[in-house]
Design a protein around this motif. Sequence first.
Motif, PDB file in Angstrom:
ATOM      1  N   UNK A 124      43.828 158.981  67.153  1.00 44.43           N
ATOM      2  CA  UNK A 124      42.938 158.505  66.115  1.00 44.43           C
ATOM      3  C   UNK A 124      43.850 157.731  64.915  1.00 44.43           C
ATOM      4  N   UNK A 125      43.006 157.023  64.141  1.00 46.21           N
ATOM      5  CA  UNK A 125      43.747 156.062  63.340  1.00 46.21           C
ATOM      6  C   UNK A 125      44.826 156.970  62.479  1.00 46.21           C
ATOM      7  N   UNK A 126      44.407 157.968  61.642  1.00 49.66           N
ATOM      8  CA  UNK A 126      45.217 158.618  60.852  1.00 49.66           C
ATOM      9  C   UNK A 126      45.554 160.141  61.148  1.00 49.66           C
ATOM     10  N   UNK A 127      45.123 160.474  62.270  1.00 54.09           N
ATOM     11  CA  UNK A 127      45.485 161.858  62.608  1.00 54.09           C
ATOM     12  C   UNK A 127      44.280 162.775  62.151  1.00 54.09           C
ATOM     13  N   UNK A 128      44.610 164.118  62.723  1.00 58.51           N
ATOM     14  CA  UNK A 128      43.546 164.839  62.261  1.00 58.51           C
ATOM     15  C   UNK A 128      43.612 165.757  61.232  1.00 58.51           C
ATOM     16  N   UNK A 129      44.613 165.645  60.162  1.00 62.28           N
ATOM     17  CA  UNK A 129      45.027 166.172  59.178  1.00 62.28           C
ATOM     18  C   UNK A 129      45.335 165.258  58.025  1.00 62.28           C
ATOM     19  N   UNK A 201      50.972 157.047  62.166  1.00 58.26           N
ATOM     20  CA  UNK A 201      52.309 157.921  62.244  1.00 58.26           C
ATOM     21  C   UNK A 201      53.036 157.227  63.266  1.00 58.26           C
ATOM     22  N   UNK A 202      52.571 156.630  64.221  1.00 58.46           N
ATOM     23  CA  UNK A 202      53.155 156.108  65.524  1.00 58.46           C
ATOM     24  C   UNK A 202      53.817 154.872  65.017  1.00 58.46           C
ATOM     25  N   UNK A 203      53.325 154.064  64.223  1.00 60.47           N
ATOM     26  CA  UNK A 203      53.805 152.657  63.669  1.00 60.47           C
ATOM     27  C   UNK A 203      55.143 153.174  62.735  1.00 60.47           C
ATOM     28  N   UNK A 204      55.038 154.182  61.886  1.00 62.80           N
ATOM     29  CA  UNK A 204      56.494 154.398  61.220  1.00 62.80           C
ATOM     30  C   UNK A 204      57.553 154.983  62.269  1.00 62.80           C
ATOM     31  N   UNK A 205      56.963 155.410  63.179  1.00 63.01           N
ATOM     32  CA  UNK A 205      57.948 156.269  64.280  1.00 63.01           C
ATOM     33  C   UNK A 205      58.991 155.314  64.943  1.00 63.01           C
TER      34      UNK A 205
ATOM     35  N   UNK B 324      50.472 158.721  51.032  1.00 67.32           N
ATOM     36  CA  UNK B 324      50.173 160.266  50.719  1.00 67.32           C
ATOM     37  C   UNK B 324      49.791 160.747  52.342  1.00 67.32           C
ATOM     38  N   UNK B 325      49.146 159.867  53.074  1.00 63.14           N
ATOM     39  CA  UNK B 325      48.719 160.158  54.362  1.00 63.14           C
ATOM     40  C   UNK B 325      49.824 160.414  55.294  1.00 63.14           C
ATOM     41  N   UNK B 326      51.037 159.768  55.287  1.00 57.09           N
ATOM     42  CA  UNK B 326      52.389 159.635  56.050  1.00 57.09           C
ATOM     43  C   UNK B 326      52.907 161.197  55.400  1.00 57.09           C
ATOM     44  N   UNK B 327      53.065 161.343  54.425  1.00 57.53           N
ATOM     45  CA  UNK B 327      53.787 162.203  53.579  1.00 57.53           C
ATOM     46  C   UNK B 327      53.010 163.709  54.249  1.00 57.53           C
ATOM     47  N   UNK B 341      72.740 170.173  53.801  1.00 51.47           N
ATOM     48  CA  UNK B 341      71.741 169.399  52.380  1.00 51.47           C
ATOM     49  C   UNK B 341      71.445 168.254  53.042  1.00 51.47           C
ATOM     50  N   UNK B 342      70.211 167.743  52.556  1.00 52.80           N
ATOM     51  CA  UNK B 342      69.298 166.647  53.048  1.00 52.80           C
ATOM     52  C   UNK B 342      70.120 165.437  52.741  1.00 52.80           C
ATOM     53  N   UNK B 343      70.509 164.771  53.759  1.00 58.63           N
ATOM     54  CA  UNK B 343      71.442 163.848  53.730  1.00 58.63           C
ATOM     55  C   UNK B 343      70.965 162.381  53.771  1.00 58.63           C
ATOM     56  N   UNK B 344      69.865 162.201  54.623  1.00 58.65           N
ATOM     57  CA  UNK B 344      69.241 161.203  54.956  1.00 58.65           C
ATOM     58  C   UNK B 344      67.730 161.289  55.091  1.00 58.65           C
ATOM     59  N   UNK B 345      66.889 160.362  54.917  1.00 59.83           N
ATOM     60  CA  UNK B 345      65.334 160.613  55.526  1.00 59.83           C
ATOM     61  C   UNK B 345      65.214 159.885  56.857  1.00 59.83           C
ATOM     62  N   UNK B 346      64.329 160.197  57.492  1.00 62.59           N
ATOM     63  CA  UNK B 346      64.089 159.657  58.789  1.00 62.59           C
ATOM     64  C   UNK B 346      62.557 159.709  59.084  1.00 62.59           C
ATOM     65  N   UNK B 347      62.206 159.060  60.191  1.00 63.78           N
ATOM     66  CA  UNK B 347      60.764 159.217  60.499  1.00 63.78           C
ATOM     67  C   UNK B 347      60.480 160.488  61.286  1.00 63.78           C
ATOM     68  N   UNK B 348      59.609 161.222  60.918  1.00 66.48           N
ATOM     69  CA  UNK B 348      59.319 162.413  61.653  1.00 66.48           C
ATOM     70  C   UNK B 348      58.687 162.388  62.929  1.00 66.48           C
ATOM     71  N   UNK B 349      58.051 163.369  63.730  1.00 58.34           N
ATOM     72  CA  UNK B 349      57.743 163.330  65.250  1.00 58.34           C
ATOM     73  C   UNK B 349      56.382 162.906  65.319  1.00 58.34           C
ATOM     74  N   UNK B 350      55.931 161.888  65.751  1.00 60.16           N
ATOM     75  CA  UNK B 350      54.550 161.608  65.864  1.00 60.16           C
ATOM     76  C   UNK B 350      53.685 162.455  66.676  1.00 60.16           C
ATOM     77  N   UNK B 351      54.142 163.099  67.538  1.00 57.03           N
ATOM     78  CA  UNK B 351      53.618 164.141  68.384  1.00 57.03           C
ATOM     79  C   UNK B 351      53.194 165.460  67.841  1.00 57.03           C
ATOM     80  N   UNK B 352      52.009 165.535  67.464  1.00 55.50           N
ATOM     81  CA  UNK B 352      51.826 166.692  66.523  1.00 55.50           C
ATOM     82  C   UNK B 352      51.018 167.847  67.893  1.00 55.50           C
TER      83      UNK B 352
END
Lengths: 382, 382
Positions: A124-129, A201-205, B324-327, B341-352
């Motif tokens: 989906x565009x923005x996910x289910x949550x 999400x996939x774009x950020x990834x 906010x949606x990304x977070x 300790x948190x050293x870097x930020x990175x993209x999360x896993x888009x496969x939920x």
Amino acid sequence: MPLPLNGVTVLDLTHVLAGPFCSMTFADMGARVIKVERPGGGDDTRAFPPFKDGKSAYFAAINHGKKSIALDLKLDADRAIFDRLLAKSDILLENYRPGVMERLGYGWDSLHARFPRLIYGAVSGFGHTGPDAKRPAYDMVVQARGGVMSITGEKDRDPVRVGASIGDIVAGMFLAQGVLTALYDREHTGKGHKIDVAMLDSQLAILEHAVALTTVTGKPPAPSGARHPSITPFETFHASDGLFVIAAGNDVLFEKLCVALQLPFAEDARFATNPARCENARLLKRLIEAVTLENTRAYWIAKLTAAGIPTGPIQDVAQVLKDPQILARNMVVDVLDRNGRAAYKAAGNPIKMSDVPDATTRAPAPDLDGNRGEILRWIDEG
Amino acid sequence: MPLPLNGVTVLDLTHVLAGPFCSMTFADMGARVIKVERPGGGDDTRAFPPFKDGKSAYFAAINHGKKSIALDLKLDADRAIFDRLLAKSDILLENYRPGVMERLGYGWDSLHARFPRLIYGAVSGFGHTGPDAKRPAYDMVVQARGGVMSITGEKDRDPVRVGASIGDIVAGMFLAQGVLTALYDREHTGKGHKIDVAMLDSQLAILEHAVALTTVTGKPPAPSGARHPSITPFETFHASDGLFVIAAGNDVLFEKLCVALQLPFAEDARFATNPARCENARLLKRLIEAVTLENTRAYWIAKLTAAGIPTGPIQDVAQVLKDPQILARNMVVDVLDRNGRAAYKAAGNPIKMSDVPDATTRAPAPDLDGNRGEILRWIDEG
């Protein structure tokens, strides 16, 4: 020879691009893909140009090798058929707006209770949550909001979209990856998972370098035209007859490039290291082009290739489709019509696997509801 | 709770981006990824900016959660270790130039004979077959040669590269998909496959619309800036404080848009259908912007969203990382350092995935050879 996904059945409620791209890759690997379409028009892309013999070549390019049945999931008789299809399927795919499947009585909780082995893949565009879960999206919306447009285009001009629909396609690919992971997992647990992939999400990834840069420096990168933002020379150059690319990704390649172009930069501090070259990128580009403009693209590509320097033409899509390497890799396949004749060309399967035949043709894209009889008979096989 | 790929071991010879991106997605799903690096420098990206505390944030963003051992595959002692690692691994990944593994004695035929269950995933610029198999490539070379640059950019200006390294990343994703397909297949056959993915092939595979258009009309599409080439209005518009996107993908959405903008086009033949709107796209853009310039982006995005029209901002990467949606989707994760300790930020896993924890942190990226002792002990476990 069996294909790796022979015996796997995909019940595919998706339409347009992200979901159908995902199920196409499963069909290419041997899965039975049953496309469930709304009666009347079916998948929107059946009406997308370009057309050939009155049918959409766009639809054919993404839906070859699938079967179609038209079902109205609000009608009891059609729901009964759908339920029997669910019972025989391994994977359900959908790309409705979040909440639609629940309203139809086919939400994950209820499906998982009834069909514990069923794998449920949603894109989906923005996910289910999240706060924007129910907003509508298209490729262009997530390309814009997801950041890739902000780094694509020319410096000091408005951003442009990526010409390919990567908002959709990358999400469809992550969905495929999630579903395959769940399929492997099911071999051990006997249980299905729900996979929830968001286009945003996939774009950020896929923004690897830009994310690292932004989080460390606090400054988001800007678009840099046809240049790599942090490697030089790694961009397009003019030859006498058009543009080509030189990608000299490290000092060794840069030295080789200077030799090949007879540029006397061996002792030049302005170009001695990549950081120095980045600082003097504009000057270096002019100095290189003063040489490359003297001869054709073909000349320079042959010469630089012989010297081991990554280079190549900028090709339009017609040229790509005739590229000898692309053809040698079976990357342009014929989609057949119902009479077994080649009707369209489409991209082949980029996943080449040993002992798995890489077919040079694809079965036709289905007519709307075109496989109803065959699908109903298959259900009755029990 | 176990992750789906727990128990799967990936022996990872890849470096830079395409291969490491693939193995990162396996690590995120629970696989043990053992990164085998050349002694001395290791993966080239360890030297890629930006740096934090002397270490590459770029490397960390792609290699978190992996283990590193440095091996020189030309030395007997190191080859003995590598052989023992092969015997305990499910998947071998490599992105050398074709022929390198054969010269090292680790070509597919020999590996498959010795380790019939081993899955071998290779990603290269042009693939392991075809006339250009042995040419070097970088992302930019396949973006140019593969066609995406020819449709990205502004009309009548030079093409630009896609700001994200989709030449690498899309290939890495197809490789992941192929490897997972082989992993599933192995459950039934007991045998591994070799998967051969080319970056060039992968570029063609994502050009859906452009391929269909070119094969039917014979004319390759040109870049169209920030507009979708065949849907209108589906592009960027200026508000009083900057650009935003409106994606009115069909007649119903266009009618809603006219109502929301109070544009009196209900009876206007110039805008009655999508083909007519495409014909008059320039005029329509001006007429819409005459309205949207009157107010801010936030105003229009709220108003159009309320009307059910796909819309959104163009965000730079800093804005995306605070979206906010990304977070809410856990798409920005902390990569830890060795002290937790948190050293870097990175993209999360888009496969939920349901019942699969979506961690908010990632284990550190390894130091070069940083896990040698642990890896050697694990081999000795037998």
